[in-house]
Design a protein around this motif. Structure first.
Motif, short mmCIF file in Angstrom:
data_model
loop_
_atom_site.label_atom_id
_atom_site.label_comp_id
_atom_site.label_asym_id
_atom_site.label_seq_id
_atom_site.Cartn_x
_atom_site.Cartn_y
_atom_site.Cartn_z
N PRO A 1 0.83 -1.22 0.00
CA PRO A 1 0.00 0.00 0.00
C PRO A 1 0.85 1.26 0.00
O PRO A 1 2.05 1.23 0.27
CB PRO A 1 -0.82 -0.14 1.29
N ALA A 2 0.21 2.38 -0.31
CA ALA A 2 0.93 3.64 -0.46
C ALA A 2 1.67 4.04 0.80
O ALA A 2 2.76 4.61 0.74
CB ALA A 2 -0.06 4.75 -0.86
N LEU B 1 11.67 -1.18 -8.50
CA LEU B 1 10.30 -1.30 -7.99
C LEU B 1 9.32 -0.55 -8.89
O LEU B 1 8.21 -1.02 -9.15
CB LEU B 1 10.22 -0.74 -6.56
N ARG B 2 9.72 0.62 -9.39
CA ARG B 2 8.84 1.38 -10.27
C ARG B 2 8.62 0.65 -11.60
O ARG B 2 7.55 0.76 -12.21
CB ARG B 2 9.44 2.77 -10.52
N ALA B 3 9.65 -0.07 -12.04
CA ALA B 3 9.49 -0.83 -13.28
C ALA B 3 8.53 -2.00 -13.08
O ALA B 3 7.75 -2.34 -13.98
CB ALA B 3 10.85 -1.33 -13.75
N ALA B 4 8.58 -2.63 -11.91
CA ALA B 4 7.69 -3.77 -11.64
C ALA B 4 6.28 -3.32 -11.33
O ALA B 4 5.31 -4.02 -11.69
CB ALA B 4 8.26 -4.58 -10.47
N TRP B 5 6.13 -2.17 -10.67
CA TRP B 5 4.81 -1.66 -10.30
C TRP B 5 4.67 -0.25 -10.86
O TRP B 5 5.11 0.74 -10.24
CB TRP B 5 4.67 -1.64 -8.78
N ARG C 1 2.40 1.92 -10.90
CA ARG C 1 1.72 2.90 -10.04
C ARG C 1 2.42 3.04 -8.68
O ARG C 1 1.80 3.41 -7.69
CB ARG C 1 0.27 2.47 -9.81
N PHE C 2 3.70 2.80 -8.65
CA PHE C 2 4.43 2.82 -7.38
C PHE C 2 4.34 4.19 -6.71
O PHE C 2 4.19 4.29 -5.49
CB PHE C 2 5.90 2.44 -7.62
N ASP C 3 4.44 5.26 -7.47
CA ASP C 3 4.42 6.62 -6.91
C ASP C 3 3.03 7.23 -6.87
O ASP C 3 2.88 8.39 -6.48
CB ASP C 3 5.34 7.54 -7.72
N ALA C 4 2.02 6.49 -7.30
CA ALA C 4 0.64 7.01 -7.33
C ALA C 4 -0.12 6.53 -6.11
O ALA C 4 0.18 5.50 -5.52
CB ALA C 4 -0.07 6.57 -8.60
N ALA C 5 -1.12 7.31 -5.73
CA ALA C 5 -2.00 6.94 -4.61
C ALA C 5 -3.34 7.61 -4.80
O ALA C 5 -3.45 8.65 -5.47
CB ALA C 5 -1.39 7.35 -3.27
N ASP D 1 -6.50 2.88 -2.64
CA ASP D 1 -5.16 2.86 -2.03
C ASP D 1 -4.86 4.26 -1.50
O ASP D 1 -4.18 5.05 -2.14
CB ASP D 1 -4.14 2.44 -3.10
N PRO D 2 -5.34 4.58 -0.31
CA PRO D 2 -5.26 5.97 0.19
C PRO D 2 -3.87 6.31 0.72
O PRO D 2 -3.11 5.44 1.14
CB PRO D 2 -6.29 5.98 1.31
#
Length: 419
Positions: free
Chosen positions: A104-105, A184-188, A190-194, A411-412
């Protein structure tokens, strides 16, 4: 929403997360001593005209233990945070490689903040302290031709230099950390999004309503009473603080100044101001403690209710739930309270061992301080209990999030991802 699930928590991570009960408890003792102990002591001195000798010596001796607790708490918390984030990064990399759901974020924010910056700040602070010790001890030793002081200064200089070298060397670790974040950003993606937290959204919606509807939407019943009492404490504490300061200032404008005398009416007024301020301060603190207990009980009940509802149905958006995903849960907070008690007892034990040799008071003034030596077993028991509660709370909180988060449908993140 992409698949979201709390990262599993291993034994080492649980221990480090639970150790926050001790390190943050130590920092809480420092804050309480400064903002509570000092002003209670000053208020008593103002009411009685002079602080009783034993109490005065005990208060001054406790400063020695306070410095030790502050140092251990500050350094320990910085090291703990860095190690915990490093372990969580290792877990996140493993999950990303396995194609597991994204954390989660609130957990991703800790990874973005990183462990290297905390470690570098700690190195700089310790290097600065070592440089100051080297300057003072070395200078005094050279002036007095004392070999011991010169040796202490030289050791401090070497230690400070080692911390400077470590701070510079951590730049490479920071580059490695950023590389791990890139993976991690390549795998996910939306890693930096919430998702927007419920609280700001509801506040924006309330602001658009007519005023009479906003009044009706305020929390009714017991929660409304609790919120009003919390508001009273939030306002009453600084007001009482100001009254105490005013009473002290009316009597003495500085520590070494002679007390100011007034006519009989003025004396009664000054004594009344000091008494009202001290009583109000103690009352507000007592009310704050009572509200804290009520709040902890309420959090426990709400956690259980959310878990039960999540097992059968989707949870509706709630401001409390958005915060609960990221904040420590009830058992973790109880551990921090016990850790604060443990740190306070440890402060008194250290003060009893080291304080008399530094403060050098007369033996007849040490009655209270000598009694602190017997608190050692209690301090140890409280520390062990705080650590156990912290570890159990961390594990329980992660399991609770694993049950609740899938039913939230978003995902708050309360606050910002960076900073």
């Amino acid at each position: 929403m992409p698949r979201i699930a709390p990262a599993p928590i291993g034994p080492a991570t649980a221990i480090l997360a639970g150790a926050a009960a001790l390190t943050q408890g130590a920092l809480a003792v420092v804050v309480l001593w400064i903002f509570v102990g000092v002003f209670v002591i000053v208020g008593v001195e103002e009411l009685l005209g002079v602080l009783p000798g034993d109490v005065d010596v005990a208060a001054r001796t406790s400063i020695v233990g306070l410095f030790v607790v502050a140092g251990v708490g500050g350094v320990g918390e910085a090291v703990r945070v860095a190690l915990e984030r490093a372990l969580r990064m290792r877990t996140a990399l493993r999950l990303a490689a396995e194609g597991a759901p994204m954390p989660p974020a609130a957990e991703r924010r800790e990874l973005v903040r990183g462990a290297v910056g905390t470690a570098r700040i700690l190195c700089v602070v310790l290097a600065s302290i070592a440089a100051l010790v080297a300057l003072v001890a070395g200078g005094a030793g050279i002036a007095s031709r004392d070999g011991v002081l010169v040796g202490v200064g030289a050791i401090a200089l070497v230690v400070g230099g080692a911390h400077v070298v470590a701070a510079v060397a951590l730049r490479a670790a920071d580059a490695a950390w950023q590389d791990a974040l890139g993976r991690l950003r390549a795998a996910w993606p939306r890693f930096d999004a919430a998702d927007e937290a419920t609280g700001p959204r509801l506040a924006r919606e309330r602001a658009l309503r007519p005023r009479h509807e906003r009044r009706r939407s305020r929390h009714p019943g017991a929660r409304g009473v609790f919120d009003r009492l919390a508001s009273v404490v939030a306002v009453g504490l600084p007001v009482a603080f100001g009254i105490v300061v005013l009473g002290v200032f009316l009597r003495k404008q500085c520590r070494t100044c002679e007390p100011v005398t007034y006519d009989p009416w003025g004396e009664r007024a000054v004594d009344g101001v000091a008494a009202v301020g001290l009583v109000a301060f103690v009352t507000m603190l007592s009310l704050a403690g009572l509200l804290g207990v009520v709040w902890l009980v309420g959090e426990t009940v709400r956690e259980a209710a959310a878990a039960r509802r999540a097992a059968t149905d989707a949870l509706p958006p709630a401001e409390w739930l958005d915060h609960a995903i990221a904040w420590p849960r009830a058992l973790e907070l109880v551990g921090r309270v016990v850790g604060t008690v443990a740190a306070a007892l440890a402060m008194l034990v250290v003060a009893a061992e080291l304080g008399p040799g530094i403060a050098n008071p007369s033996p007849e003034r040490l009655a209270i301080v000598e009694g602190w030596r017997g608190l050692g077993p209690w301090a140890l028991a409280a520390a062990v209990g705080a650590l156990a509660l912290g570890v159990l709370g961390a594990v329980q909180a992660q399991r609770w999030r694993a049950v609740v988060l899938p039913s939230m449908r978003h995902d708050p993140l309360v606050g910002r991802m960076r900073g």
